[in-house]
Design a protein around this motif. Structure first.
Motif, PDB file in Angstrom:
ATOM      1  N   GLU A   1     -28.719 -13.260  31.932  1.00  0.00           N
ATOM      2  CA  GLU A   1     -29.245 -12.617  33.128  1.00  0.00           C
ATOM      3  C   GLU A   1     -29.957 -13.733  33.880  1.00  0.00           C
ATOM      4  OE1 GLU A   1     -31.536  -8.580  33.902  1.00  0.00           O
ATOM      5  OE2 GLU A   1     -32.872 -10.129  33.097  1.00  0.00           O
ATOM      6  N   ALA A   2     -29.397 -14.122  35.014  1.00  0.00           N
ATOM      7  CA  ALA A   2     -29.875 -15.309  35.737  1.00  0.00           C
ATOM      8  C   ALA A   2     -29.803 -16.500  34.780  1.00  0.00           C
ATOM      9  CB  ALA A   2     -31.261 -15.082  36.312  1.00  0.00           C
ATOM     10  N   GLU A   3     -30.923 -17.141  34.507  1.00  0.00           N
ATOM     11  CA  GLU A   3     -30.937 -18.325  33.632  1.00  0.00           C
ATOM     12  C   GLU A   3     -31.347 -17.996  32.196  1.00  0.00           C
ATOM     13  OE1 GLU A   3     -30.026 -21.479  34.736  1.00  0.00           O
ATOM     14  OE2 GLU A   3     -29.443 -20.373  36.527  1.00  0.00           O
ATOM     15  N   LYS A   4     -31.514 -16.715  31.883  1.00  0.00           N
ATOM     16  CA  LYS A   4     -32.038 -16.312  30.576  1.00  0.00           C
ATOM     17  C   LYS A   4     -30.950 -15.724  29.693  1.00  0.00           C
ATOM     18  CE  LYS A   4     -35.613 -13.507  28.435  1.00  0.00           C
ATOM     19  NZ  LYS A   4     -36.836 -12.784  28.659  1.00  0.00           N
ATOM     20  N   LEU A   5     -30.799 -16.293  28.487  1.00  0.00           N
ATOM     21  CA  LEU A   5     -29.884 -15.735  27.492  1.00  0.00           C
ATOM     22  C   LEU A   5     -30.537 -14.476  26.929  1.00  0.00           C
ATOM     23  CD1 LEU A   5     -27.289 -15.945  25.774  1.00  0.00           C
ATOM     24  CD2 LEU A   5     -28.625 -17.264  24.121  1.00  0.00           C
ATOM     25  N   ILE A   6     -29.862 -13.339  27.073  1.00  0.00           N
ATOM     26  CA  ILE A   6     -30.447 -12.081  26.605  1.00  0.00           C
ATOM     27  C   ILE A   6     -29.714 -11.501  25.398  1.00  0.00           C
ATOM     28  CG2 ILE A   6     -31.421 -11.520  28.853  1.00  0.00           C
ATOM     29  CD1 ILE A   6     -29.080  -9.431  29.103  1.00  0.00           C
TER      30      ILE A   6
ATOM     31  N   ILE B   1     -29.790 -20.075  22.174  1.00  0.00           N
ATOM     32  CA  ILE B   1     -29.157 -19.285  21.113  1.00  0.00           C
ATOM     33  C   ILE B   1     -30.094 -19.184  19.914  1.00  0.00           C
ATOM     34  CG2 ILE B   1     -27.288 -19.306  19.394  1.00  0.00           C
ATOM     35  CD1 ILE B   1     -25.518 -20.618  21.619  1.00  0.00           C
ATOM     36  N   SER B   2     -30.645 -20.302  19.512  1.00  0.00           N
ATOM     37  CA  SER B   2     -31.541 -20.339  18.360  1.00  0.00           C
ATOM     38  C   SER B   2     -32.787 -19.482  18.599  1.00  0.00           C
ATOM     39  CB  SER B   2     -31.920 -21.791  18.060  1.00  0.00           C
ATOM     40  OG  SER B   2     -32.693 -21.862  16.901  1.00  0.00           O
ATOM     41  N   ALA B   3     -33.332 -19.526  19.799  1.00  0.00           N
ATOM     42  CA  ALA B   3     -34.525 -18.734  20.126  1.00  0.00           C
ATOM     43  C   ALA B   3     -34.229 -17.238  20.045  1.00  0.00           C
ATOM     44  CB  ALA B   3     -35.044 -19.108  21.509  1.00  0.00           C
ATOM     45  N   VAL B   4     -33.079 -16.815  20.561  1.00  0.00           N
ATOM     46  CA  VAL B   4     -32.705 -15.402  20.500  1.00  0.00           C
ATOM     47  C   VAL B   4     -32.498 -14.984  19.045  1.00  0.00           C
ATOM     48  CG1 VAL B   4     -30.913 -13.714  21.095  1.00  0.00           C
ATOM     49  CG2 VAL B   4     -31.754 -15.314  22.837  1.00  0.00           C
TER      50      VAL B   4
ATOM     51  N   PRO C   1     -34.891 -11.562  10.734  1.00  0.00           N
ATOM     52  CA  PRO C   1     -35.948 -12.150   9.891  1.00  0.00           C
ATOM     53  C   PRO C   1     -35.572 -13.588   9.512  1.00  0.00           C
ATOM     54  CG  PRO C   1     -35.086 -10.110   8.914  1.00  0.00           C
ATOM     55  CD  PRO C   1     -34.244 -10.425  10.113  1.00  0.00           C
ATOM     56  N   GLN C   2     -36.560 -14.379   9.219  1.00  0.00           N
ATOM     57  CA  GLN C   2     -36.322 -15.791   8.903  1.00  0.00           C
ATOM     58  C   GLN C   2     -35.309 -15.966   7.775  1.00  0.00           C
ATOM     59  OE1 GLN C   2     -39.871 -18.046   8.116  1.00  0.00           O
ATOM     60  NE2 GLN C   2     -38.754 -19.925   7.702  1.00  0.00           N
ATOM     61  N   SER C   3     -35.331 -15.080   6.790  1.00  0.00           N
ATOM     62  CA  SER C   3     -34.404 -15.200   5.653  1.00  0.00           C
ATOM     63  C   SER C   3     -32.951 -14.966   6.050  1.00  0.00           C
ATOM     64  CB  SER C   3     -34.798 -14.220   4.547  1.00  0.00           C
ATOM     65  OG  SER C   3     -34.678 -12.882   5.008  1.00  0.00           O
ATOM     66  N   GLU C   4     -32.710 -14.333   7.201  1.00  0.00           N
ATOM     67  CA  GLU C   4     -31.355 -14.027   7.653  1.00  0.00           C
ATOM     68  C   GLU C   4     -30.928 -14.861   8.854  1.00  0.00           C
ATOM     69  OE1 GLU C   4     -30.965  -9.784   8.330  1.00  0.00           O
ATOM     70  OE2 GLU C   4     -32.327  -9.392   6.662  1.00  0.00           O
ATOM     71  N   ALA C   5     -31.871 -15.414   9.590  1.00  0.00           N
ATOM     72  CA  ALA C   5     -31.571 -16.120  10.835  1.00  0.00           C
ATOM     73  C   ALA C   5     -30.952 -17.493  10.576  1.00  0.00           C
ATOM     74  CB  ALA C   5     -32.843 -16.279  11.667  1.00  0.00           C
ATOM     75  N   ALA C   6     -29.972 -17.831  11.390  1.00  0.00           N
ATOM     76  CA  ALA C   6     -29.404 -19.183  11.351  1.00  0.00           C
ATOM     77  C   ALA C   6     -30.395 -20.139  12.013  1.00  0.00           C
ATOM     78  CB  ALA C   6     -28.071 -19.216  12.087  1.00  0.00           C
TER      79      ALA C   6
ATOM     80  N   LEU D   1     -32.020  -9.491  22.690  1.00  0.00           N
ATOM     81  CA  LEU D   1     -33.480  -9.549  22.738  1.00  0.00           C
ATOM     82  C   LEU D   1     -34.042  -8.128  22.794  1.00  0.00           C
ATOM     83  CD1 LEU D   1     -34.089 -12.457  25.273  1.00  0.00           C
ATOM     84  CD2 LEU D   1     -34.509 -12.489  22.802  1.00  0.00           C
ATOM     85  N   PRO D   2     -35.155  -7.878  22.087  1.00  0.00           N
ATOM     86  CA  PRO D   2     -35.714  -6.515  22.013  1.00  0.00           C
ATOM     87  C   PRO D   2     -35.905  -5.833  23.371  1.00  0.00           C
ATOM     88  CG  PRO D   2     -36.809  -7.929  20.433  1.00  0.00           C
ATOM     89  CD  PRO D   2     -35.898  -8.823  21.246  1.00  0.00           C
ATOM     90  N   ASP D   3     -36.365  -6.529  24.372  1.00  0.00           N
ATOM     91  CA  ASP D   3     -36.596  -5.915  25.686  1.00  0.00           C
ATOM     92  C   ASP D   3     -35.310  -5.512  26.394  1.00  0.00           C
ATOM     93  OD1 ASP D   3     -39.299  -6.239  25.317  1.00  0.00           O
ATOM     94  OD2 ASP D   3     -39.491  -7.952  26.676  1.00  0.00           O
ATOM     95  N   TYR D   4     -34.160  -5.955  25.912  1.00  0.00           N
ATOM     96  CA  TYR D   4     -32.881  -5.682  26.562  1.00  0.00           C
ATOM     97  C   TYR D   4     -31.995  -4.740  25.748  1.00  0.00           C
ATOM     98  CZ  TYR D   4     -34.162  -9.385  29.766  1.00  0.00           C
ATOM     99  OH  TYR D   4     -34.826 -10.141  30.710  1.00  0.00           O
ATOM    100  N   ARG D   5     -32.510  -4.213  24.659  1.00  0.00           N
ATOM    101  CA  ARG D   5     -31.720  -3.322  23.813  1.00  0.00           C
ATOM    102  C   ARG D   5     -31.569  -1.948  24.456  1.00  0.00           C
ATOM    103  NH1 ARG D   5     -34.470  -5.379  18.185  1.00  0.00           N
ATOM    104  NH2 ARG D   5     -33.431  -7.408  18.231  1.00  0.00           N
ATOM    105  N   LYS D   6     -30.564  -1.232  24.003  1.00  0.00           N
ATOM    106  CA  LYS D   6     -30.267   0.134  24.452  1.00  0.00           C
ATOM    107  C   LYS D   6     -29.792   0.190  25.897  1.00  0.00           C
ATOM    108  CE  LYS D   6     -32.649   2.284  20.836  1.00  0.00           C
ATOM    109  NZ  LYS D   6     -31.783   2.333  19.723  1.00  0.00           N
TER     110      LYS D   6
END
Length: 161
Positions: A49-54, A14-17, A23-28, A93-98
């Motif tokens: 998706e499989a073992e990856k939080l997307i 969760i933290s990685a996503v 941005p760092q100023s907004e991220a928990a 995650l950016p690669d999974y948007r749209k």
């Protein structure tokens, strides 16, 4: 794709996503997510998706009418019997948007809130995202003076059942 609620084993992912989406100023921080999951892991909607939080959506429940900065910082304010489901973050995650993944999670959060008898959901967003949330029935209540999180101008939006 699997949608599930959060447990302590999910915190690192969760933290990685979150770091990739805000941005760092907004991220928990990871420490904040440890507390959030401890207090309201059942109000996190995680898409794997499989073992990856997307993607994930999270927020707590309260009787407070408006979303405030203190809510982000104090997970203990969660009230499982509260009237309003707050949404603190919508992350993909950016690669999974749209691909509609965030929409699926938002719809799941809305459905859960209805089933739990809430009055509705509240979130804040940047002005450019207002049309996106309006698609789900959220109404823009204007720029909030209750949140200056990350030194950003936030619009409060509400979906009332």
């Amino acid at each position: 794709m699997i949608i599930k609620y959060a447990s302590k084993e999910d915190v690192e992912a969760i933290s990685a996503v979150e770091r990739e989406c805000f941005p760092q100023s907004e991220a928990a921080t990871e420490k904040e997510f440890v507390e959030r999951v401890k207090h309201y892991g059942n109000h996190f909607w995680l898409m794997y998706e499989a073992e990856k939080l997307i993607a994930f959506v999270d927020g707590f429940v309260t009787d407070e009418y408006d979303l405030t900065d203190e809510m982000y910082e104090n997970a203990a304010m969660h009230n499982e019997n509260g009237a309003w489901q707050m949404i603190f973050g919508v992350n993909t995650l950016p690669d999974y948007r749209k691909h509609g993944y965030a929409a699926q999670l938002i719809c799941r959060a809305v459905d859960d809130a209805k089933q739990q008898g809430r009055k509705g959901l509240v979130l804040t967003c940047k002005e450019r995202l207002i049309p996106y949330y309006e698609k789900f029935g959220f109404k823009d209540e204007g720029v909030t003076d209750k949140s200056i999180h990350g030194n950003v101008e936030w619009h409060q939006m509400r979906l009332t059942f």
